[in-house]
Every structure is written in structure tokens, then in C-alpha cells.
Design a protein around this motif. Structure first.
Motif, short mmCIF file in Angstrom:
data_model
loop_
_atom_site.label_atom_id
_atom_site.label_comp_id
_atom_site.label_asym_id
_atom_site.label_seq_id
_atom_site.Cartn_x
_atom_site.Cartn_y
_atom_site.Cartn_z
N ALA A 8 45.10 11.57 32.30
CA ALA A 8 44.94 12.29 33.56
C ALA A 8 43.48 12.66 33.79
CB ALA A 8 45.81 13.54 33.56
N GLU A 9 42.75 12.99 32.70
CA GLU A 9 41.36 13.37 32.85
C GLU A 9 40.47 12.20 33.24
OE1 GLU A 9 39.86 15.43 29.43
OE2 GLU A 9 41.47 16.90 29.51
N VAL A 10 40.74 11.00 32.72
CA VAL A 10 39.88 9.87 33.01
C VAL A 10 40.29 9.13 34.29
CG1 VAL A 10 39.22 9.53 30.61
CG2 VAL A 10 41.15 8.27 31.53
N SER A 11 41.45 9.42 34.82
CA SER A 11 41.90 8.78 36.04
C SER A 11 41.02 9.23 37.21
CB SER A 11 43.36 9.16 36.34
OG SER A 11 43.72 8.65 37.61
N PRO A 12 40.63 8.28 38.06
CA PRO A 12 39.86 8.66 39.24
C PRO A 12 40.72 9.35 40.31
CG PRO A 12 40.23 6.31 39.24
CD PRO A 12 40.79 6.84 37.95
N ALA A 13 42.03 9.32 40.12
CA ALA A 13 42.96 9.92 41.09
C ALA A 13 42.89 11.44 41.01
CB ALA A 13 44.39 9.47 40.80
N HIS A 14 43.40 12.08 42.04
CA HIS A 14 43.57 13.53 42.03
C HIS A 14 44.45 13.89 40.84
CE1 HIS A 14 45.14 17.44 43.24
NE2 HIS A 14 44.17 17.51 44.15
N ALA A 18 47.73 11.86 39.40
CA ALA A 18 47.72 11.27 38.05
C ALA A 18 48.92 11.77 37.25
CB ALA A 18 46.41 11.60 37.34
N GLU A 19 49.24 13.05 37.38
CA GLU A 19 50.40 13.63 36.69
C GLU A 19 51.70 13.04 37.25
OE1 GLU A 19 52.75 15.99 34.15
OE2 GLU A 19 50.65 15.36 34.07
N ALA A 20 51.77 12.86 38.57
CA ALA A 20 52.96 12.27 39.19
C ALA A 20 53.17 10.84 38.67
CB ALA A 20 52.83 12.27 40.71
N LEU A 21 52.10 10.08 38.52
CA LEU A 21 52.22 8.73 37.99
C LEU A 21 52.80 8.77 36.58
CD1 LEU A 21 48.89 7.03 39.15
CD2 LEU A 21 51.19 6.73 40.12
N ARG A 22 52.30 9.69 35.77
CA ARG A 22 52.79 9.82 34.40
C ARG A 22 54.27 10.18 34.39
NH1 ARG A 22 54.18 13.09 30.84
NH2 ARG A 22 53.73 14.99 31.98
N GLU A 23 54.66 11.14 35.22
CA GLU A 23 56.06 11.58 35.28
C GLU A 23 56.99 10.47 35.75
OE1 GLU A 23 56.13 15.09 37.72
OE2 GLU A 23 55.16 16.31 36.17
N ARG A 35 38.02 3.77 42.89
CA ARG A 35 37.26 4.87 43.48
C ARG A 35 36.05 4.28 44.19
NH1 ARG A 35 36.67 10.12 43.58
NH2 ARG A 35 34.60 11.01 43.76
N PHE A 36 35.79 4.75 45.39
CA PHE A 36 34.67 4.27 46.18
C PHE A 36 33.68 5.40 46.42
CE2 PHE A 36 38.25 1.54 47.20
CZ PHE A 36 37.69 0.29 47.01
N PRO A 37 32.37 5.08 46.40
CA PRO A 37 31.36 6.13 46.64
C PRO A 37 31.45 6.67 48.07
CG PRO A 37 30.31 3.97 46.41
CD PRO A 37 31.77 3.79 46.11
N GLU A 38 31.79 5.81 49.00
CA GLU A 38 31.96 6.24 50.39
C GLU A 38 33.42 6.58 50.61
OE1 GLU A 38 29.28 6.58 52.38
OE2 GLU A 38 28.12 5.90 50.65
N TRP A 137 47.91 -0.89 49.88
CA TRP A 137 47.01 0.07 49.26
C TRP A 137 47.23 1.43 49.88
CZ3 TRP A 137 43.47 -1.20 45.41
CH2 TRP A 137 43.35 -2.57 45.14
N ALA A 138 47.29 2.46 49.05
CA ALA A 138 47.53 3.83 49.54
C ALA A 138 46.55 4.78 48.86
CB ALA A 138 48.97 4.25 49.26
N ALA A 139 46.36 5.95 49.45
CA ALA A 139 45.48 6.96 48.89
C ALA A 139 46.04 7.47 47.56
CB ALA A 139 45.32 8.13 49.86
N ALA A 140 45.12 7.77 46.64
CA ALA A 140 45.51 8.28 45.31
C ALA A 140 45.16 9.76 45.18
CB ALA A 140 44.83 7.45 44.22
N GLY A 141 45.25 10.47 46.30
CA GLY A 141 45.08 11.92 46.26
C GLY A 141 43.72 12.44 46.66
N THR A 142 42.76 11.55 46.88
CA THR A 142 41.43 11.96 47.34
C THR A 142 40.98 11.00 48.44
OG1 THR A 142 39.94 10.60 45.99
CG2 THR A 142 40.89 12.57 44.92
N PRO A 143 40.01 11.40 49.24
CA PRO A 143 39.48 10.50 50.28
C PRO A 143 38.65 9.34 49.72
CG PRO A 143 39.03 12.79 50.83
CD PRO A 143 39.51 12.76 49.41
N HIS A 144 38.46 9.28 48.41
CA HIS A 144 37.64 8.24 47.78
C HIS A 144 38.44 7.30 46.88
CE1 HIS A 144 33.72 9.94 48.94
NE2 HIS A 144 34.37 11.09 48.88
N THR A 145 39.76 7.53 46.73
CA THR A 145 40.54 6.74 45.79
C THR A 145 41.76 6.11 46.44
OG1 THR A 145 41.74 8.74 45.11
CG2 THR A 145 39.84 8.09 43.76
N VAL A 146 42.06 4.88 45.99
CA VAL A 146 43.22 4.14 46.48
C VAL A 146 43.88 3.43 45.31
CG1 VAL A 146 42.32 3.78 48.82
CG2 VAL A 146 41.81 2.11 47.03
#
Length: 170
Positions: A8-14, A18-23, A35-38, A137-146
Motif C-alpha cells: 500500500a505504501e509503494v503503490s502510486p494509488a490513493h 490501494a487497500e480496496a485492491l488488497r481487500e 502515475r503521471f506528472p501532469e 482505464w480508470a482513476a486510481a484515487g488521485t488526479p494523477h493515477t490510472v
């Protein structure tokens, strides 16, 4: 610290996503999160960053139906027909949810709302247009991750009901 804490800590997702993926047993999906810089806050920004068709973006949109939040999953090239959503839900009034309701309901800011892993359980409508692709492709919890996923699995994990709520051009 457990292995899942490290993931969860190394995942670029919110962290919540990341916890939901694990569960959900989808830990391996964390490695495919990009993760994208823009910002990839809009479907057009996300498609440009990923290099995919606009319709391969899965938008997660929160509406208020008679004041009750509902999530609509829509392909990035289409708009939601609010009247079709209203009829589908049997609601008197449907409109886009305000930013505070989106964050309160999902735990995420507009532009980063994923299709599942939300703070609260909401009804989910998924437009059939998503099924036109092998991968979306869908958002992974932040405006920078998919993240990528086949649409059938994405809709199933979101608990979505397949509907036709896409705006049609006359």
C-alpha cells in the motif's frame, strides 16, 4: 509492518484505493497503476497521457438522485443523459453532485474518483458503452493515477448494473 502495508505504501494509488485492491484480492493490479506528472483529471487528459482512445477511459461520476448519491460509470467519449438516469432510478430529480458530496460519499476528490473502493456503498450504474473495449482505464484515487482493467471485471468489482444512460445525438 506486513507485506500488504508495504504494498500500500509503494503503490502510486490513493491509500484507500490501494487497500480496496488488497481487500478484493487484486494486489497484482497495483503494479499496473500508472502515475503521471501532469494531472489526468479529465477523460481527455487521461487518454492523452495513456495514449489510448478517449472512449477507453472509464469516468466515475457521482450524481444526486433525490438527494441520494449514485455512481455512474461512463466511457470517456460520452456524456451521461441525466433524464435516462432519472428514469432508470425512478427518481424525481437527478443532477451532478457537488464536490463536497463526492468527497463525502467516495473519499476521493473529483478527477480522481475510482470505480470502486469508496468510503460508502452507493448504487452503481454502468453504461454498456464500456463493454465496447477489451480494456478500459480508470482513476486510481488521485488526479494523477490510472489503472487498466477489462470492463466486465471493473463493473463487477464496482457492483454495477448495466444500463443505457449515454446521451445520444439527435
Amino acid at each position: 509492518m506486513t507485506a500488504s502495508d508495504t504494498a500500500a505504501e509503494v503503490s502510486p494509488a490513493h491509500p484507500r484505493f490501494a487497500e480496496a485492491l488488497r481487500e478484493l484480492g487484486l494486489d497484482k493490479l497495483s503494479a499496473r497503476i500508472r502515475r503521471f506528472p501532469e494531472a489526468t483529471r479529465t477523460a481527455a487528459e487521461a487518454a492523452a497521457a495513456i495514449g489510448c482512445e478517449l472512449s477507453q477511459i472509464c469516468k466515475s461520476l457521482i450524481f444526486a438522485a433525490d438527494g441520494v448519491p449514485v455512481l455512474v460509470l461512463m466511457d470517456g467519449a460520452s456524456r451521461v443523459d441525466v433524464e435516462l438516469v432519472r428514469r432508470e432510478l425512478g427518481a424525481k430529480k437527478v443532477g451532478r453532485a457537488k464536490a463536497d458530496l463526492v468527497r463525502e460519499t467516495t473519499g476521493y476528490a473529483i478527477g480522481g474518483v475510482p470505480p470502486f473502493g469508496h468510503r460508502t456503498k452507493t448504487r452503481v450504474l454502468a453504461d454498456r458503452s464500456l463493454l465496447e473495449h477489451d480494456l478500459v482505464w480508470a482513476a486510481a484515487g488521485t488526479p494523477h493515477t490510472v489503472f487498466p482493467m477489462d470492463p466486465e471485471s471493473l463493473i463487477a468489482h464496482a457492483g454495477g448494473t448495466l444500463v443505457d444512460v449515454r446521451e445520444r445525438n439527435a
